[in-house]
Design a protein around this motif. Sequence first.
Motif, PDB file in Angstrom:
ATOM      1  N   THR A   1     -19.976 -13.588  13.318  1.00  0.00           N
ATOM      2  CA  THR A   1     -20.904 -13.904  13.805  1.00  0.00           C
ATOM      3  C   THR A   1     -21.988 -13.320  13.735  1.00  0.00           C
ATOM      4  O   THR A   1     -22.709 -14.068  13.480  1.00  0.00           O
ATOM      5  CB  THR A   1     -20.918 -14.026  15.658  1.00  0.00           C
ATOM      6  OG1 THR A   1     -19.267 -14.297  16.167  1.00  0.00           O
ATOM      7  CG2 THR A   1     -21.409 -14.863  16.436  1.00  0.00           C
TER       8      THR A   1
ATOM      9  N   ASP B   1     -18.915 -21.224  14.844  1.00  0.00           N
ATOM     10  CA  ASP B   1     -18.454 -20.282  15.199  1.00  0.00           C
ATOM     11  C   ASP B   1     -17.170 -20.578  15.693  1.00  0.00           C
ATOM     12  O   ASP B   1     -16.831 -20.985  16.485  1.00  0.00           O
ATOM     13  CB  ASP B   1     -19.468 -19.509  15.700  1.00  0.00           C
ATOM     14  CG  ASP B   1     -19.070 -17.778  15.505  1.00  0.00           C
ATOM     15  OD1 ASP B   1     -18.165 -17.282  14.935  1.00  0.00           O
ATOM     16  OD2 ASP B   1     -19.655 -17.059  16.716  1.00  0.00           O
ATOM     17  N   ASP B   2     -16.193 -19.180  15.133  1.00  0.00           N
ATOM     18  CA  ASP B   2     -14.965 -19.994  15.848  1.00  0.00           C
ATOM     19  C   ASP B   2     -13.967 -21.125  15.855  1.00  0.00           C
ATOM     20  O   ASP B   2     -13.143 -21.148  16.261  1.00  0.00           O
ATOM     21  CB  ASP B   2     -14.772 -19.179  17.105  1.00  0.00           C
ATOM     22  CG  ASP B   2     -14.977 -17.423  16.827  1.00  0.00           C
ATOM     23  OD1 ASP B   2     -14.165 -16.384  16.046  1.00  0.00           O
ATOM     24  OD2 ASP B   2     -15.553 -16.766  17.696  1.00  0.00           O
TER      25      ASP B   2
HETATM   26 MG    MG Z   1     -16.951 -14.112  16.781  1.00  0.00          MG
END
Ligand code: MG
Length: 440
Positions: free
Chosen positions: A151, A207-208
């Motif tokens: 991140t 993200d993710d």
């Molecule tokens: Mg992360």
Amino acid sequence: LWEKLVSELQKNFESVSYDTWIAPVEPISLVNGVLTLELPSAFHRDYWDRNLVAESETILQDYTGQKIRLDLTVPNENHKEDVDDPVVTGVDAPGQVYAHDTHLNDKYTFDSFVVGSGNYLAQAAALSAAEEPGQVYNPLNLYGGVGLGKTHLMQAIGHEVLRRNPEARVKYVTSEEFANDFINSIRTRRQEEFRREYRSVDLLLVDDIQFFADKEATQEEFFHTFNKLYENKKQIVLTSDRIPSDIPKLEDRLISRFKWGLSADITPPDLETRIAILRNKAVAEGLEIDNQTLNYIAGQIDTNIRELEGALVRVQAYATINKIDITLETAIAALKGLKDSAQQHGLSISKIQEVVAQYYRLQVSDLTGKKRTKNIVVPRQIAMYLSRELTENSLPKIGKEFGGKDHTTVIHAHEKIVQDQNHDSELRSQISDLKKLLKG
Ligand code: MG
Ligand code: ADP
């Protein structure tokens, strides 16, 4: 000649790019008008080819009056682990005022990202993507375990893009936020707005994406968003906890799109990098902590940077509550009982003795005995140290298992090994070998 070239190139470079792309390059030879340079990775060669070769050749010609060609080599290309000195790259603080809310955390910049063996390829790729969004690695996928900086690095791209172009439209979302936005847009009949918002950005950070698994409609929508952005040469950056092709229930057509770009993994940091991260963090927090103590803390947590930062906070809190300075003793006391989850493997003292004895070609009875020759004393201390570090056994219990020694002997051995590791890199690497053996 090389120095001359570097100083010329440096003029046009910001420090972050300089540290990443130029500082690690070594001149090898100058033969028959060919200057051979050794670069740390294929990324670097790529970057040089695209950005620096022509300029360098001009500089060299101006300077020497002769034609000098650059030859770029990358030693054992399949071997990625040779960066031992972690470097902290520097970049001016990103502008704090952005035209619109980007959901970026101010702290997650390239400037605050410590580069080391586990992340330098990912960092180099991220920097390229930030310098030439949509041009080099599109999409860029950063993948790796929890708490390793995915991140952080992804958001650093956002900051850097904005710093270079404050007008750029940057959007950061987690895959869940994307999914929620999408579902809400259907519920409130605002799909047009949703699409306009996501398809008009210059940089999309998601993200993710492993959490896209199982969400079919969302994946479908994301597929179209992706295509639109890609078509317009807009940069897309994704993170995931594993390589996309291993994410269950992720549609093949998405996976194949992701393969158009670059996947770079982030692996756990080595000890040097962990120390550098802690040192940075301590400076940022205005904490005074000596190297030995940082070294100790860094030695406690070896898989997750978030937990590493947590350990530092814990030491800080312990010192504040007890109104004491942060010293090695403080750190040992504060972190007692805190074990990296990856270190809990139900290790027994006898297992440690066995592995240490074998490693140093001794008998277990040497470790539990009383002989005081150096070739035995040090391994014995190491075995005690590891027993204290890696098991939950009490000091008297450890002493007992080492042939009935006093618990102060164990304390002494532990401290000695902690301290010696500071100046003895050979010892440090032996201990790291032993830990690997014990965990594997
Ligand atoms: Mg992360
Ligand atoms: P991930 O997304 O991979 O789970 P994060 O990016 O959230 O990990 O990182 C966890 C924490 O560790 C954050 O506070 C981040 O700033 C810090 N961190 C991770 N890698 C680094 C690094 N190389 N240098 C400095 N801090 C780091």
